[in-house]
Each structure stands twice: as C-alpha cells, then as structure tokens.
Design a protein around this motif. Structure first.
Motif, PDB file in Angstrom:
ATOM      1  N   TRP A 160      25.570  16.294 -43.507  1.00 40.47           N
ATOM      2  CA  TRP A 160      25.808  15.582 -42.251  1.00 40.47           C
ATOM      3  C   TRP A 160      26.937  16.330 -41.533  1.00 40.47           C
ATOM      4  CZ3 TRP A 160      23.094  10.935 -41.278  1.00 40.47           C
ATOM      5  CH2 TRP A 160      22.429  10.387 -42.368  1.00 40.47           C
ATOM      6  N   SER A 161      27.029  16.177 -40.223  1.00 38.30           N
ATOM      7  CA  SER A 161      28.071  16.906 -39.503  1.00 38.30           C
ATOM      8  C   SER A 161      29.454  16.314 -39.783  1.00 38.30           C
ATOM      9  CB  SER A 161      27.783  16.914 -37.996  1.00 38.30           C
ATOM     10  OG  SER A 161      27.798  15.609 -37.503  1.00 38.30           O
ATOM     11  N   GLU A 162      30.451  17.167 -39.767  1.00 37.24           N
ATOM     12  CA  GLU A 162      31.857  16.775 -39.984  1.00 37.24           C
ATOM     13  C   GLU A 162      32.036  15.876 -41.199  1.00 37.24           C
ATOM     14  OE1 GLU A 162      34.063  15.885 -36.226  1.00 37.24           O
ATOM     15  OE2 GLU A 162      32.058  16.247 -35.422  1.00 37.24           O
ATOM     16  N   TYR A 163      31.428  16.304 -42.300  1.00 33.91           N
ATOM     17  CA  TYR A 163      31.413  15.449 -43.486  1.00 33.91           C
ATOM     18  C   TYR A 163      32.163  16.073 -44.660  1.00 33.91           C
ATOM     19  CZ  TYR A 163      29.289  11.287 -45.613  1.00 33.91           C
ATOM     20  OH  TYR A 163      29.062  10.040 -46.172  1.00 33.91           O
TER      21      TYR A 163
ATOM     22  N   SER B 189      21.079   9.698 -48.020  1.00 29.97           N
ATOM     23  CA  SER B 189      21.589   8.351 -48.300  1.00 29.97           C
ATOM     24  C   SER B 189      20.716   7.707 -49.376  1.00 29.97           C
ATOM     25  CB  SER B 189      21.552   7.472 -47.047  1.00 29.97           C
ATOM     26  OG  SER B 189      22.308   8.071 -46.020  1.00 29.97           O
TER      27      SER B 189
ATOM     28  N   TRP C 141      29.209   5.006 -37.475  1.00 27.15           N
ATOM     29  CA  TRP C 141      29.691   4.967 -38.846  1.00 27.15           C
ATOM     30  C   TRP C 141      31.220   4.920 -38.907  1.00 27.15           C
ATOM     31  CZ3 TRP C 141      25.590   9.058 -38.506  1.00 27.15           C
ATOM     32  CH2 TRP C 141      24.332   8.529 -38.843  1.00 27.15           C
TER      33      TRP C 141
ATOM     34  N   ASP D  56      33.699   8.222 -39.169  1.00 28.17           N
ATOM     35  CA  ASP D  56      33.779   9.094 -37.989  1.00 28.17           C
ATOM     36  C   ASP D  56      34.686   8.482 -36.920  1.00 28.17           C
ATOM     37  OD1 ASP D  56      31.419  11.433 -38.052  1.00 28.17           O
ATOM     38  OD2 ASP D  56      31.090   9.749 -39.395  1.00 28.17           O
TER      39      ASP D  56
ATOM     40  N   TRP E 229      26.336   1.814 -47.058  1.00 28.26           N
ATOM     41  CA  TRP E 229      25.509   2.900 -47.585  1.00 28.26           C
ATOM     42  C   TRP E 229      26.329   3.804 -48.485  1.00 28.26           C
ATOM     43  CZ3 TRP E 229      28.326   6.868 -45.873  1.00 28.26           C
ATOM     44  CH2 TRP E 229      28.981   6.724 -44.648  1.00 28.26           C
TER      45      TRP E 229
ATOM     46  N   ASP F  81      26.123   7.998 -49.487  1.00 30.52           N
ATOM     47  CA  ASP F  81      25.452   9.284 -49.319  1.00 30.52           C
ATOM     48  C   ASP F  81      25.637  10.038 -50.627  1.00 30.52           C
ATOM     49  OD1 ASP F  81      24.689   8.737 -46.740  1.00 30.52           O
ATOM     50  OD2 ASP F  81      26.505   9.562 -45.867  1.00 30.52           O
TER      51      ASP F  81
ATOM     52  N   TYR G 205      36.032   8.180 -45.112  1.00 36.68           N
ATOM     53  CA  TYR G 205      35.033   7.333 -45.767  1.00 36.68           C
ATOM     54  C   TYR G 205      35.522   7.002 -47.171  1.00 36.68           C
ATOM     55  CZ  TYR G 205      31.639   7.996 -42.065  1.00 36.68           C
ATOM     56  OH  TYR G 205      30.999   7.972 -40.857  1.00 36.68           O
TER      57      TYR G 205
END
Ligand code: N2P
Length: 355
Positions: free
Chosen positions: A40-43, A88, A237, A240, A263, A265, A301
């Motif tokens: 996922w972006s920026e994860y 996920s 989310w 973010d 959720w 991931d 997160y």
C-alpha cells in the motif's frame, strides 16, 4: 586415476553443499540480489528498505497498489515479479482459496514469535499458514478541525442529506468497493458484510445520491487533500490521517459512533515469487522488535508485534482512535470474504462509479 577423480569430485560436492548452509528442503538457500515488494502507499518508513539492503545486500524495490481488489487483479493478470504482498484479512482468505499464496517456512521466520497472541491463528488464515500480520487499523472519518465545530462522529456526516450537504464539493471517499459500500451499509444499520440484494441495492442508491457531494474517490492521498484544505471531510484509514496530523494541525480523525471497519493487513508471499527464502528473511527482519516499532512510528497504525511495544512512540500507544478502548472495539467489524456475493459488490461499485 579415474578413482582419484571421483574422490575429488565427492570432496568438492561436500564443500559446496556445506557452504550453502542448512536447509530444510535440501536446496540452496541463497539470498536474491533484489526483493520486489508490492505494498500500500506510504505504508513503511523508506529507511527500513535501505537498512535491510545495508545488512543483507538485497535491494528492495517497491511498487504500490490502492486496494485489495487492484492487488488481486494484478496477480490474476499474471504479474509474477512480486516476492512480498500485503493483502488485508478477507483478501488473504480469497487468495488462499485461489491458491495464489506460498506456504510460509517458519524455520526462516523465528521472529514470528514476537506477534501478539491476539493476532495469531486468525479466522482468515488458520494457523498463519500463509500470512503474518503487518499492521492493523480502523476506517472512519477524517476532518478539518478548523472548519468543523464538532467531531463528525456519525456516518450521517457523509450520507445524511442535511448533515452532509454543507460539505458538498469538499468531501472525499475511499476508492474501494468493500470499504465504501461497507460505510453506506453501516450508515443504513446493516452489516458491512451484507449479502442481501435489497440491502446492497439501498446502499447503492445512497452512494449514488452522495456522489453529488463527493469531490473525489481516493485511497492514496486523501489525508493530503485534507491537510491542504481541498476537502474538509473524508472517509479514510486512521493511520494515514494521524500521520498527516503530525504536520497539519487542522487534520483529525474519528471513529463514527455507529462503528466502522477494523482490519489487519498481512505479509504474504505469492507462489510466483522469485525467491521465497529472501522474502522470508525480509518478513523476519520486519518482525524484529525495533523494526516493527519503526513501521508503526512512521505509519501511525497499530502494531501486531508485541515485542515492539516498548519502542513505539507513547503518543501513538495512548491515542484512543489508534488503540481504541474495548467499548469502541466492540462496535467494529472485519470485512469478510462474502463468496459469490463479491460479484454483486463489484457490479454495484461499477454502477456507482460510472453513473
Ligand atoms: C496505507 C493504507 C493501508 C490501509 N496508506 C488499508 N488497509
């Protein structure tokens, strides 16, 4: 002479095999030169990729996706270059069913022991045969605290004609079929995993009505739109939004009182990976206590890594919208694989987007 030659050959073989180290499958366990991650972006803190390369000499190359459905479509279209993917919960179940994932070899992942018991043996992957949790979070509402007088703590702020109208043209929604249809279902008082055709039709009508107020469907830069003042409210989310809030004081996030999505991931290895061993060494690296904390200190997160807790920024651990109290947790629902009804979600989503 011939005999001497074969003795020498055996000796050479023994030396070569010993150099390859112990291996449960008897094959060579060598690290690949490159590792391809589809995330996922920026994860992830980009420094983690660099530090892994410094320590192991493996260059990490990242590509990003915007939704579980995009990730699945890419794999099904025959993409073979990826060693690590981050689906996920419900998508892990779907991918297991479709036989897309490799079984993990735990000999190479001793740090799997660092995972909190709460996240072990999940219903979507019994026994963690194919996946290990990476991060977890919730889906709710981000808002501009300088523009809104109070926290928009109900899905009504996105769906009720009177409550949402003031934000017309300044509202974003996730570009994600299960999340966005799920939010509409929740507002209507139904389960996020409804398979009822009439409930899903009602959700569709609601989302079509809402389209008039939505300025964009975005899953990759929604927090930046809010920080920049381009939208004042959005569906998105937790992490973010909180990561953006670190720099933009106007940004905040709330879990609606009706409840929302929770959720996890997960790290998984496609069967088509070019080096399963390198992927497992990388997963083990991410599960180190300090590295796990570095991920969360960047993404905002929740971490499923219990051993990481002592290295996580207390501001994150103490934020109730990141680590919600039990009474809020109770109202959250996991997205589940709805089997054949998935095609109904897909159809409705296309109808909403093309309306
Ligand atoms: C990272 C968003 C990942 C959360 N930017 C979606 N499950």
């Amino acid at each position: 002479m011939r005999r001497l030659f074969s003795v020498a050959m055996v000796l050479v073989l023994i030396v070569v095999l010993a150099a390859c180290g112990p291996s449960s499958d008897g094959g060579k366990q060598e690290l690949a030169e490159e590792l391809h991650v589809y995330n996922w972006s920026e994860y992830i803190d980009p420094a983690i990729y660099e530090e892994f390369e410094q320590e192991f000499g493996v260059k990490v190359i990242e590509d990003t996706f915007a939704s579980n459905e995009d990730l699945l479509a890419k794999l099904q279209a025959g993409a073979t270059g990826y060693d690590i993917i981050v689906p996920s919960d419900y998508m892990v179940a779907i991918m297991i069913e479709l036989e897309l994932l490799a079984e993990l070899n735990y000999d190479n992942i001793p740090n799997a022991n660092n995972i909190d018991d709460l996240f072990k043996d999940p219903p979507y992957d019994p026994g963690n045969k194919y996946s290990l949790p990476y991060q977890w979070g919730t889906t709710g509402i981000g808002y501009d605290a300088e523009e809104l007088d109070e926290a928009p703590d109900s899905w009504g702020y996105l769906f009720d004609p009177e409550m949402a109208a003031p934000y017309a043209g300044k509202m974003s929604m996730l570009n994600d079929p299960r999340e966005t249809i799920g939010a509409a279902l929740k507002y209507l008082g139904y389960s996020i995993n409804s398979t009822s055709e009439t409930e899903l039709e009602e959700a569709k009508q609601l989302l079509i009505q809402q389209k008039a107020w939505v300025s964009t469907y975005d899953s990759e830069g929604f927090e930046d739109l809010l920080a920049a003042g381009e939208v004042v409210i959005g569906h998105g989310w937790s992490g973010d939004y909180f990561a953006a809030a670190e720099e933009a004081e106007n940004v905040w996030y709330v879990i609606p009182q009706e409840g929302g999505v929770i959720w996890t991931d997960n790290l998984a290895i496609p069967k088509t990976a070019s080096s399963q061993y390198t992927a497992e060494v990388f997963i083990d690296y991410l599960l180190r206590p300090e590295v796990g904390a570095k991920i969360t200190n960047y993404t905002w997160y929740g971490s499923p890594n219990k051993a990481s807790t002592e290295f996580i920024d207390p501001e994150i651990l103490e934020e109730p919208a990141i680590y919600p109290p039990p009474e809020v947790m109770e109202k959250l629902e996991f997205i589940r694989d709805v089997g054949e009804a998935t095609t109904v979600y897909d159809r409705i989503w296309t109808e909403i987007k093309t309306e």
